[in-house]
Design a protein around this motif. Structure first.
Motif, mmCIF file in Angstrom:
data_model
loop_
_atom_site.group_PDB
_atom_site.id
_atom_site.type_symbol
_atom_site.label_atom_id
_atom_site.label_comp_id
_atom_site.label_asym_id
_atom_site.label_seq_id
_atom_site.Cartn_x
_atom_site.Cartn_y
_atom_site.Cartn_z
ATOM 1 N N PRO A 18 -137.547 26.006 44.642
ATOM 2 C CA PRO A 18 -136.279 27.174 44.905
ATOM 3 C C PRO A 18 -135.780 27.300 43.768
ATOM 4 C CG PRO A 18 -136.165 24.500 45.696
ATOM 5 C CD PRO A 18 -137.276 24.711 44.770
ATOM 6 N N PRO A 19 -135.146 28.719 43.995
ATOM 7 C CA PRO A 19 -134.489 29.262 42.789
ATOM 8 C C PRO A 19 -133.497 28.682 42.074
ATOM 9 C CG PRO A 19 -134.593 30.785 44.896
ATOM 10 C CD PRO A 19 -134.975 29.433 45.389
ATOM 11 N N GLY A 20 -133.304 28.727 40.698
ATOM 12 C CA GLY A 20 -132.303 28.311 40.029
ATOM 13 C C GLY A 20 -132.953 26.572 39.873
ATOM 14 N N HIS A 21 -133.969 26.390 40.078
ATOM 15 C CA HIS A 21 -134.431 25.001 39.771
ATOM 16 C C HIS A 21 -135.657 24.961 38.921
ATOM 17 C CE1 HIS A 21 -131.832 24.400 43.404
ATOM 18 N NE2 HIS A 21 -132.190 22.910 43.225
ATOM 19 N N LEU A 22 -135.958 23.670 38.410
ATOM 20 C CA LEU A 22 -136.984 23.340 37.606
ATOM 21 C C LEU A 22 -137.913 22.480 38.136
ATOM 22 C CD1 LEU A 22 -135.063 22.569 34.224
ATOM 23 C CD2 LEU A 22 -136.259 24.592 34.568
ATOM 24 N N ALA A 23 -139.146 22.608 38.099
ATOM 25 C CA ALA A 23 -140.150 21.476 38.452
ATOM 26 C C ALA A 23 -140.929 20.791 37.303
ATOM 27 C CB ALA A 23 -141.197 22.303 39.397
ATOM 28 N N THR A 24 -141.075 19.341 37.142
ATOM 29 C CA THR A 24 -141.589 18.851 36.047
ATOM 30 C C THR A 24 -142.307 17.876 36.553
ATOM 31 O OG1 THR A 24 -141.033 17.486 34.008
ATOM 32 C CG2 THR A 24 -139.624 17.491 35.831
ATOM 33 N N VAL A 25 -143.430 17.455 35.954
ATOM 34 C CA VAL A 25 -144.392 16.379 36.063
ATOM 35 C C VAL A 25 -144.189 15.227 35.188
ATOM 36 C CG1 VAL A 25 -146.827 15.438 36.138
ATOM 37 C CG2 VAL A 25 -146.259 17.897 36.772
ATOM 38 N N VAL A 26 -143.614 14.191 35.964
ATOM 39 C CA VAL A 26 -143.192 12.996 35.508
ATOM 40 C C VAL A 26 -144.274 11.863 35.240
ATOM 41 C CG1 VAL A 26 -141.300 11.135 35.279
ATOM 42 C CG2 VAL A 26 -140.865 13.430 36.143
ATOM 43 N N THR A 27 -144.574 11.222 34.188
ATOM 44 C CA THR A 27 -145.533 10.356 34.202
ATOM 45 C C THR A 27 -144.996 9.084 33.567
ATOM 46 O OG1 THR A 27 -147.179 12.069 33.591
ATOM 47 C CG2 THR A 27 -147.891 9.528 32.792
ATOM 48 N N SER A 28 -145.109 8.117 34.137
ATOM 49 C CA SER A 28 -144.746 6.603 33.852
ATOM 50 C C SER A 28 -145.950 5.796 33.159
ATOM 51 C CB SER A 28 -143.995 6.070 35.143
ATOM 52 O OG SER A 28 -143.050 6.725 35.865
ATOM 53 N N LEU A 29 -145.515 4.958 32.364
ATOM 54 C CA LEU A 29 -146.229 4.287 31.649
ATOM 55 C C LEU A 29 -145.732 2.975 31.418
ATOM 56 C CD1 LEU A 29 -146.005 7.331 29.970
ATOM 57 C CD2 LEU A 29 -148.025 6.693 28.864
ATOM 58 N N GLU A 30 -146.814 1.959 30.975
ATOM 59 C CA GLU A 30 -146.302 0.501 30.769
ATOM 60 C C GLU A 30 -147.279 -0.155 29.528
ATOM 61 O OE1 GLU A 30 -146.599 -1.640 34.433
ATOM 62 O OE2 GLU A 30 -148.675 -1.457 34.602
ATOM 63 N N MET A 31 -146.650 -0.966 29.111
ATOM 64 C CA MET A 31 -147.559 -2.061 28.148
ATOM 65 C C MET A 31 -147.107 -3.468 28.667
ATOM 66 S SD MET A 31 -146.069 -2.044 24.579
ATOM 67 C CE MET A 31 -146.241 -0.576 23.836
ATOM 68 N N LEU A 32 -147.990 -4.050 28.788
ATOM 69 C CA LEU A 32 -147.722 -5.644 29.379
ATOM 70 C C LEU A 32 -148.050 -6.697 28.571
ATOM 71 C CD1 LEU A 32 -149.879 -5.141 32.761
ATOM 72 C CD2 LEU A 32 -147.586 -4.888 32.464
ATOM 73 N N ARG A 33 -148.300 -6.257 27.171
ATOM 74 C CA ARG A 33 -148.399 -7.139 26.132
ATOM 75 C C ARG A 33 -147.808 -6.496 24.772
ATOM 76 N NH1 ARG A 33 -153.018 -6.224 28.004
ATOM 77 N NH2 ARG A 33 -153.043 -8.033 29.287
ATOM 78 N N PRO A 34 -147.360 -6.890 23.829
ATOM 79 C CA PRO A 34 -147.265 -6.510 22.514
ATOM 80 C C PRO A 34 -148.549 -5.745 22.110
ATOM 81 C CG PRO A 34 -146.475 -8.686 22.529
ATOM 82 C CD PRO A 34 -146.997 -8.376 23.609
ATOM 83 N N PRO A 35 -148.482 -4.567 21.479
ATOM 84 C CA PRO A 35 -149.625 -3.896 20.976
ATOM 85 C C PRO A 35 -149.922 -4.179 19.608
ATOM 86 C CG PRO A 35 -147.664 -2.384 21.026
ATOM 87 C CD PRO A 35 -147.269 -3.521 21.600
#
Length: 206
Positions: A18-35
């Protein structure tokens, strides 16, 4: 994991923003143990990371704006005062300002409100500090503080409005992608939430 919000799945192909709007791709990440530890360097002399103890909304918004304006961070600028104040007052939320000579140069925010998990809500630097190694030191601090608690999951999301190296940086830090979304929102430069000259790398269409 992200809550089930009933967001529809996009079909292949193009869609009109839509006019006046932004589109952005959102990536969610996780770690399940300390690196495994990654080497970092101490903050340079005069640069210090300060824990903010339940800051006032405007104090927080100033920090948020100083650090995030060039990346078009706007979520906390448009959040109602009461809702923001409730987050800032919660002891399970840790907020840090990276400062030098009274200037806000970076921020770190950790959210432990979900039992057994920590969200890296915000980690950012002003543009002139990107690539100096300070981001690695800030991330090492975040990882250390998160896993010092009894958690089993540390997660974060980044988007295409952030620095182009952000996603790779998170992956090098030990996070693995687990979800991708597309977000469409009003451009915060058009309603005065942020100045019109912010983020010149993102076209202003309005």
């Amino acid at each position: 994991m992200l809550p089930d919000t009933g967001i529809p799945t996009l079909a292949p192909g193009y869609a009109v923003v839509p006019p006046g709007h932004l589109a952005t791709v959102v990536t969610s990440l996780e770690m399940l143990r300390p690196p495994p530890p990654r080497p970092g360097r101490p903050f340079p002399s005069g640069l210090r990371l300060e824990l903010l103890d339940r800051p006032e909304p405007e104090t927080y918004r100033t920090l948020f704006r100083d650090v995030g304006a060039d990346w078009l961070w706007f979520s906390r600028l448009t959040l109602a005062d009461g809702a923001l104040a409730a987050i800032l007052a919660d002891r399970e939320v840790e907020i840090f300002a990276l400062r030098q000579d009274g200037r806000n140069l970076g921020m770190l925010e950790l959210d432990f409100r979900q039992p057994g998990a920590c969200e890296l809500v915000f980690l950012g630097l002003i543009g002139s500090l990107v690539g100096t190694g300070i981001g690695r030191t800030l991330m090492n601090t975040a990882i250390s503080r998160a896993w010092a608690r009894p958690i089993t999951r540390f997660w974060v999301h980044t988007c295409t409005l952030d620095h182009p190296g952000a996603l790779a940086f998170y992956r090098r830090s030990g996070f693995d992608p687990f979800a991708v979304h597309v977000e469409i929102a009003p451009d915060p430069r058009l309603d005065g939430t942020l100045p019109r000259d912010c983020a010149p790398h993102v076209p202003l269409l309005g």
